[in-house]
Enzyme design. Structure first.
Site, short mmCIF file in Angstrom:
data_model
loop_
_atom_site.label_atom_id
_atom_site.label_comp_id
_atom_site.label_asym_id
_atom_site.label_seq_id
_atom_site.Cartn_x
_atom_site.Cartn_y
_atom_site.Cartn_z
N ARG A 1 0.82 -1.22 0.00
CA ARG A 1 0.00 0.00 0.00
C ARG A 1 0.85 1.26 0.00
NH1 ARG A 1 -1.87 0.68 4.38
NH2 ARG A 1 -1.33 -1.27 5.38
N LYS B 1 -3.81 -11.81 11.92
CA LYS B 1 -5.28 -11.90 11.80
C LYS B 1 -5.70 -13.07 10.92
CE LYS B 1 -5.90 -7.77 10.01
NZ LYS B 1 -4.49 -7.42 9.97
N THR B 2 -5.12 -13.11 9.71
CA THR B 2 -5.50 -14.15 8.75
C THR B 2 -5.09 -15.53 9.26
OG1 THR B 2 -5.31 -12.58 6.94
CG2 THR B 2 -5.27 -14.90 6.34
N ASP C 1 -10.26 -10.06 7.93
CA ASP C 1 -9.65 -8.71 7.93
C ASP C 1 -10.54 -7.55 8.38
OD1 ASP C 1 -7.16 -7.34 7.27
OD2 ASP C 1 -8.29 -6.36 5.70
N ARG D 1 1.08 -12.48 -1.88
CA ARG D 1 -0.28 -12.74 -1.38
C ARG D 1 -1.05 -13.71 -2.26
NH1 ARG D 1 -2.48 -9.38 3.10
NH2 ARG D 1 -0.86 -7.82 3.42
N LYS E 1 -8.93 -2.14 0.69
CA LYS E 1 -8.76 -1.24 1.84
C LYS E 1 -9.48 0.08 1.61
CE LYS E 1 -6.07 -3.76 4.62
NZ LYS E 1 -6.56 -4.44 5.82
N HIS F 1 -10.73 -3.35 12.25
CA HIS F 1 -9.67 -4.02 11.48
C HIS F 1 -9.33 -5.31 12.24
CE1 HIS F 1 -5.44 -3.98 9.54
NE2 HIS F 1 -6.31 -4.50 8.71
N SER G 1 -1.49 -4.98 9.88
CA SER G 1 -0.99 -5.93 8.90
C SER G 1 0.19 -6.75 9.44
CB SER G 1 -0.53 -5.14 7.68
OG SER G 1 -0.12 -6.02 6.69
N1 LIG Z 1 3.16 -16.45 16.47
C1 LIG Z 1 2.65 -16.09 15.29
N2 LIG Z 1 1.35 -15.80 15.17
C2 LIG Z 1 0.85 -15.42 13.98
N3 LIG Z 1 1.56 -15.31 12.85
C3 LIG Z 1 2.87 -15.59 12.90
C4 LIG Z 1 3.47 -15.99 14.12
N4 LIG Z 1 4.76 -16.20 13.88
C5 LIG Z 1 4.97 -15.96 12.58
N5 LIG Z 1 3.85 -15.60 11.96
C6 LIG Z 1 3.73 -15.24 10.53
O1 LIG Z 1 3.35 -13.88 10.48
C7 LIG Z 1 2.49 -13.63 9.39
C8 LIG Z 1 1.15 -13.11 9.87
O2 LIG Z 1 0.48 -12.63 8.75
P1 LIG Z 1 -1.08 -12.58 8.55
O3 LIG Z 1 -1.74 -13.68 9.30
O4 LIG Z 1 -1.31 -12.46 7.10
O5 LIG Z 1 -1.37 -11.19 9.28
P2 LIG Z 1 -2.53 -10.16 9.00
O6 LIG Z 1 -3.68 -10.90 8.44
O7 LIG Z 1 -2.80 -9.59 10.36
O8 LIG Z 1 -1.97 -9.15 8.07
C9 LIG Z 1 2.31 -14.95 8.66
O9 LIG Z 1 3.24 -14.99 7.60
C10 LIG Z 1 2.66 -15.97 9.76
O10 LIG Z 1 3.15 -17.17 9.22
C1 LIG Z 2 -3.98 -6.13 2.68
C2 LIG Z 2 -3.58 -5.60 3.77
O1 LIG Z 2 -4.06 -6.09 4.98
P1 LIG Z 2 -3.52 -7.16 5.97
O2 LIG Z 2 -2.05 -7.18 5.84
O3 LIG Z 2 -4.02 -6.63 7.27
O4 LIG Z 2 -4.10 -8.51 5.62
C3 LIG Z 2 -2.73 -4.42 3.72
O5 LIG Z 2 -2.45 -3.88 4.79
O6 LIG Z 2 -2.37 -3.99 2.61
MN LIG Z 3 -4.58 -10.51 6.64
#
Ligand SMILES: Nc1ncnc2c1ncn2[C@@H]1O[C@H](COP(=O)(O)OP(=O)(O)O)[C@@H](O)[C@H]1O
Ligand SMILES: C=C(OP(=O)(O)O)C(=O)O
Ligand SMILES: [Mn+2]
Length: 532
Positions: free
Chosen positions: A60, A243-244, A258, A324, A200, A219, A239
């Site tokens: 972003r 979360k995911t 998200d 992604r 977003k 969020h 981010s």
């Molecule tokens: N303890 C942990 N808990 C959650 N994610 C972790 C952890 N350790 C490493 N990771 C990594 O961090 C990243 C978290 O990203 P994601 O779940 O996509 O976050 P968000 O959705 O909040 O942007 C993933 O690549 C995951 O494999």
């Molecule tokens: C797609 C996004 O969200 P997130 O990393 O929280 O999944 C972002 O921040 O660009």
């Molecule tokens: Mn996410």
């Protein structure tokens, strides 16, 4: 020429957008893929996934996001956090973008944001790239085909990556622009191909609109116990905080990864799909997300792959660490088919602490939860924003400052009253570093985070002994099922406990300094929960 299905009274011409050579309305996934391949936008991957790279912009561009300072929103936007654009600048931008589009081929998707019909918003996405149409069709919610015949959008988003803005003429910062005009009900995106801007921008829109209806936009990801939406959990986090990853728990039902709203009826996903990071994605740890990467139509963004076998390389981050995949919710077998949940029973605030100071889990009083929600301490992780190449500690209020058009207290007070009304239990979870700061320690093992969350959500963590943390005042479990005891006390995970104390003192000071801005706006109990 026009193709596809659309409300005959709500074509682009009816909105004053004309002169386009071809318009493809509401193409379904196979047709969008065909178009994208024909346009040379990307490559077909295994299982029919669509592989694409977005060039210079792989994350972003928060600094290029503008809100148009029209009279009706002037007093309600948090201008310290949202760059203003003059109405004249926007009008010129709109005119120039429409001029630029003339003679081109565009894709229109008529979609909704919000699984609860009472709070859904109708969004028309007009994209220059067919694969952006595919992406947003996955990510937002698809109305029934028949409903398209009467579809009239509340807001229209135009995304034209080949358009370059002119900062002088358009009152923006660079050639890249994201401009939201709440009066004209238009969002314009130019000069970037990163697909995340599409979703977003709709999130930011709902974040502005919903508080007026007493709905808390968040969020966060969300899931509920199998067969029991009353047992809903939400996971706030900037981010990269998890979360995911953490909401895709095979033992629970996924509501969304998200963006959610919390209304008087409970929680609802804004979206109809997920946008997961694929860096180092492990088929054993994340089987559900991994499986989507070879499903039909999944958009694979900025991943390196073998030209011949089309095998994806999950470890190669040479294009970006923010690689992604985007897929519809139904590609996850344990996803909810309504995308609705109850009132959250547990609220988890995810923080990725690159200092390695915060414990892996802490229980918060409602006042402490408010303090941490307003503070939003975490780290920006590499890739999701332009220019970030290693974890960078930050205070991102509401765990999503880049997406918040209103002042933080607006969201804070809404959340607070809902927590009080429904008696949610709040937790702070550090998915960041343990055993030292970034550079010396290591990332919190996902297994440990998952075990702690399982115990928090099934109630068993409520029964263990807690200590009150000397630096932060919250309660930390002394023992917990499924995790080594030492992990629960970060001071003991550091080689040198005195270095921990020094780092903790620094962090306490950072919290206190950051929170000064909120002191004039908050109640006594939250002040009493303040750190430092
Ligand atoms: N303890 C942990 N808990 C959650 N994610 C972790 C952890 N350790 C490493 N990771 C990594 O961090 C990243 C978290 O990203 P994601 O779940 O996509 O976050 P968000 O959705 O909040 O942007 C993933 O690549 C995951 O494999
Ligand atoms: C797609 C996004 O969200 P997130 O990393 O929280 O999944 C972002 O921040 O660009
Ligand atoms: Mn996410």
């Amino acid at each position: 020429m026009t193709f596809g299905r659309v409300n005959p009274n709500f074509r682009l011409e009816d909105q004053g957008i004309d002169g386009l050579e071809n318009v493809h309305y509401n193409l379904i996934e196979p047709a969008l893929i065909e178009a994208a391949l024909k346009n040379g936008e990307g490559t077909l991957g295994r299982g029919g996934a669509f592989l694409v790279s977005t060039g210079k912009f792989t994350g972003r561009s928060p600094k290029d996001k503008h809100v148009v300072a029209t009279p009706s929103v002037k007093d309600s936007i948090w201008w310290e956090n949202n760059a203003a654009m003059s109405p004249e600048g926007f009008d010129a931008l709109y005119e120039d973008m429409l001029e630029h589009m003339k003679g081109g081929t565009y894709y229109v998707q008529d979609l909704t944001g919000g699984a609860d019909p009472a709070h859904a918003i109708k969004v028309r996405m007009v994209t220059e790239l067919a694969w952006h149409g595919l992406f947003i069709r996955h990510l937002l919610r698809r109305p029934d085909r028949d409903a398209l015949d009467g579809f009239v959008a509340d807001f229209t988003v135009i995304n034209c990556p080949s358009f370059q803005a002119d900062p002088k003429k358009h009152d923006c910062r660079s050639e890249t622009v994201i401009a939201m005009n709440f009066d004209r009900k238009i969002i314009l995106i130019g000069g970037t191909e990163y697909a995340g801007e599409n979703k977003k921008s709709v999130f930011s829109l709902l974040n502005y609109l919903l508080p007026e209806k007493d709905v808390m936009p968040m969020h966060c990801s969300a899931n509920h116990a199998k067969g029991n939406p009353v047992d809903t959990a939400i996971f706030f986090g900037l981010s990269g905080t998890g979360k995911t990853t953490l909401s895709a728990d095979p033992g629970r039902t996924l509501i969304g990864d998200d963006e959610h709203g919390w209304s008087s009826r409970g929680t609802f996903n804004f979206e109809g799909g997920c946008y997961a990071k694929t860096i180092n994605l492990d088929p054993e740890a994340e089987p559900e997300i991994y499986a989507t990467t070879s499903k039909f139509g999944t958009v694979i963004e900025n991943m390196v792959y073998d030209e011949e076998t089309r095998e994806l390389d999950f470890d190669d981050d040479s294009l970006t660490a923010n690689m992604r995949c985007a897929y519809p919710l139904e590609y996850i077998s344990n996803a909810s088919d309504t995308a609705l949940g109850g009132h959250p029973k547990n609220i988890i605030m995810l923080t990725c602490d690159a200092f390695g100071v915060l414990p892996p889990i802490a229980r918060l009083t409602p006042a402490q939860a408010m303090y941490h929600f307003l503070s939003g301490f975490t780290s920006k992780v590499a890739g999701t924003e332009r220019g970030i190449t290693e974890p960078e500690p930050t205070f991102s209020t509401c765990f999503g400052a880049p997406f918040m058009p209103r002042r933080p207290e607006v969201y804070g007070n809404l959340l607070r009253s809902k927590i009080a009304k429904h008696g949610a239990t709040c937790w702070l979870v550090n998915t960041g570093w343990t055993g030292g700061a970034y550079g010396t320690g290591s990332r919190m093992p996902i297994k440990a985070t998952r075990a702690l969350l399982t115990a928090a959500l099934d109630g068993s963590l409520g029964d263990v002994k807690f200590r009150t943390d000397a630096n932060f005042g919250f309660e930390v479990p002394v023992d917990a099922p499924g995790v080594p005891t030492v992990l629960l006390d970060p001071r003991r995970t550091w080689d040198n406990p005195e270095s921990y104390d020094r780092q903790a003192a620094k962090l306490v000071k950072m919290f206190a300094e950051n929170f000064e801005q909120y002191l004039p706006h908050i109640d006594e109990d939250v002040k009493a929960a303040a750190i430092g």
